[in-house]
Structures are given as C-alpha cells and as structure tokens.
Design an enzyme around this catalytic site. Sequence first.
Site, PDB file in Angstrom:
ATOM      1  CD  GLU A  12      -2.742  -1.209   2.066  1.00 38.48           C
ATOM      2  OE1 GLU A  12      -4.449  -1.755   1.470  1.00 38.48           O
ATOM      3  OE2 GLU A  12      -2.330  -1.361   3.613  1.00 38.48           O
ATOM      4  CG  MET A 172      -8.870  -5.909   8.521  1.00 41.69           C
ATOM      5  SD  MET A 172      -8.547  -7.471   8.662  1.00 41.69           S
ATOM      6  CE  MET A 172      -7.612  -7.862  10.249  1.00 41.69           C
ATOM      7  CD  GLU A 173      -4.968  -1.874   8.174  1.00 40.11           C
ATOM      8  OE1 GLU A 173      -6.246  -1.458   7.674  1.00 40.11           O
ATOM      9  OE2 GLU A 173      -4.786  -3.354   8.448  1.00 40.11           O
ATOM     10  CG  ASP A 196     -11.819  -8.813  -0.921  1.00 42.75           C
ATOM     11  OD1 ASP A 196     -10.578  -7.767  -0.119  1.00 42.75           O
ATOM     12  OD2 ASP A 196     -12.588  -8.789   0.252  1.00 42.75           O
TER      13      ASP A 196
END
Length: 233
Positions: A12, A172-173, A196
């Site tokens: 990323e 997730m962050e 996804d």
Amino acid sequence: MKIAIMGAMPEEIEPLIEKLENVTTTIYAKNKYYEGTYNGQEVVVAYSKIGKVFAALTATILIEKFGCEQLLFSGVAGAISDDLKIGDLIIADGLCQHDLDITAFGHPHGYVPEGEVCIASDSYLRQIAKRVAQRKSISLKEGVIATGDQFVADPERKAWIGKTFNADALEMEGASVAVVCDAFNVPFFILRAISDSADMDANFDFDAFLESSAKTSADFILSMVEEITASNG
Ligand code: ADE
C-alpha cells in the site's frame, strides 16, 4: 505543514515511496518511517502492519514523534455495497469499529462510553478528493467504512456489518486511525480501493488484486497531495 501518508501493508505504500524525493528513513518502535518531499510538500510515509492496534500505534507516532498535522490513509478494502467493484475507490465519511462489542451492557454495537460509534473524517480533505476525482473523471463513492480485526470472507458477516453500521466497505485499520486523529484533533482522510467483495472468494481476490488496487489508491492520494499544495498557494 507535514502530511502523514499511511497504509497497512508494504504494497500500500510502495507506489508512494517510489515517488518521494530527498528520502530519509527512521526505524522507530519496530516500524520504518520515510520522510521526504512530494511536489515540494513535506510528507512522512509508513505502513503500520495489519490491524487496529498496529494502525493506532503508527498514527500516534506520525503525529506525536514526526509532527504531522494532517493524515491521509491509502489502502484496499472489501466491498459491502453492490455498487462497489474491484478497483473502485471509496472515501470514508465516517468510520466505525464493527468488532467493538459491549452490547451485554445495553450499549449499541461499536460503542464504548466516552467514544462514538462513528467518527467523521475531515470534510475539507473530502472536498479536495472530490475536486481531484472530478478533474480526473474518476468515480468516487463516499460512505461509511467499518473496521475490525478480522478478514471478512463470509457473506453473512458482511451483510450484518452493512446493516448494523450502514457501511459500504470494510477493512482492518481505518477506524483506529480515526480514533487517534480525533483524539489529537488532526484532520484525517481514509481512501480505499476495492480488492474483494468480502465473500467466499475474498481471499483469492485479495491476493490477485491487492497490488493493482493499492496502486490505484496510492496514485489518487498523490494527486490529492498535489491539490493540497496548490490550494495552499
Ligand atoms: N481489506 C481488504 N479486503 C478485506 C476483507 N475482506 N476483510 C477485511 N479487510 C479487508
């Protein structure tokens, strides 16, 4: 003014680091921080590692140790909304923690006393993003992003998160970065490109599209830095 740009995974931030000039690196608390300039703007770039705890640590260090006054997050997400396809971009107007649960005490999902279910991102930075999207004819969705320490690859869990938090995407962050920036009063912005659809194929799609979606997100963030620099005159 220094701008923090963070991601969760090496993929990323690699497309960002490639474009920096005058780079120096610092290892601190088991993470590597890249200080440099982009388009004349001072930036500090880092990836946190996956999950809320690592992301909160990195966001805190970017603010407290490196003195960053704005934070832009770039990365990938799983789609909840059917409008979002692989490679599409979403900006968070609000972020919530889907796995924060003290409902046993009568509180709503995502809430703990003295916290908020949903933390709003900075509206000026969202305006900048919309300007960039318009100029480049890129379609940008705006919506709630739900965060949890869980890779979601389950249509039922995904539907529950969508319904409970009115969320369009999950990752997730983001919400942990939001908590930190909100506490320090640092304007923040969370951008995600879809990798996804958080369903049965999610792990295969994630592996296949991580790199390309991460680059889509990173390229957009760099255009935002250009826009921020231009609007600061
Ligand atoms: N980030 C990208 N895809 C994800 C998924 N399916 N679950 C959690 N985080 C993600």
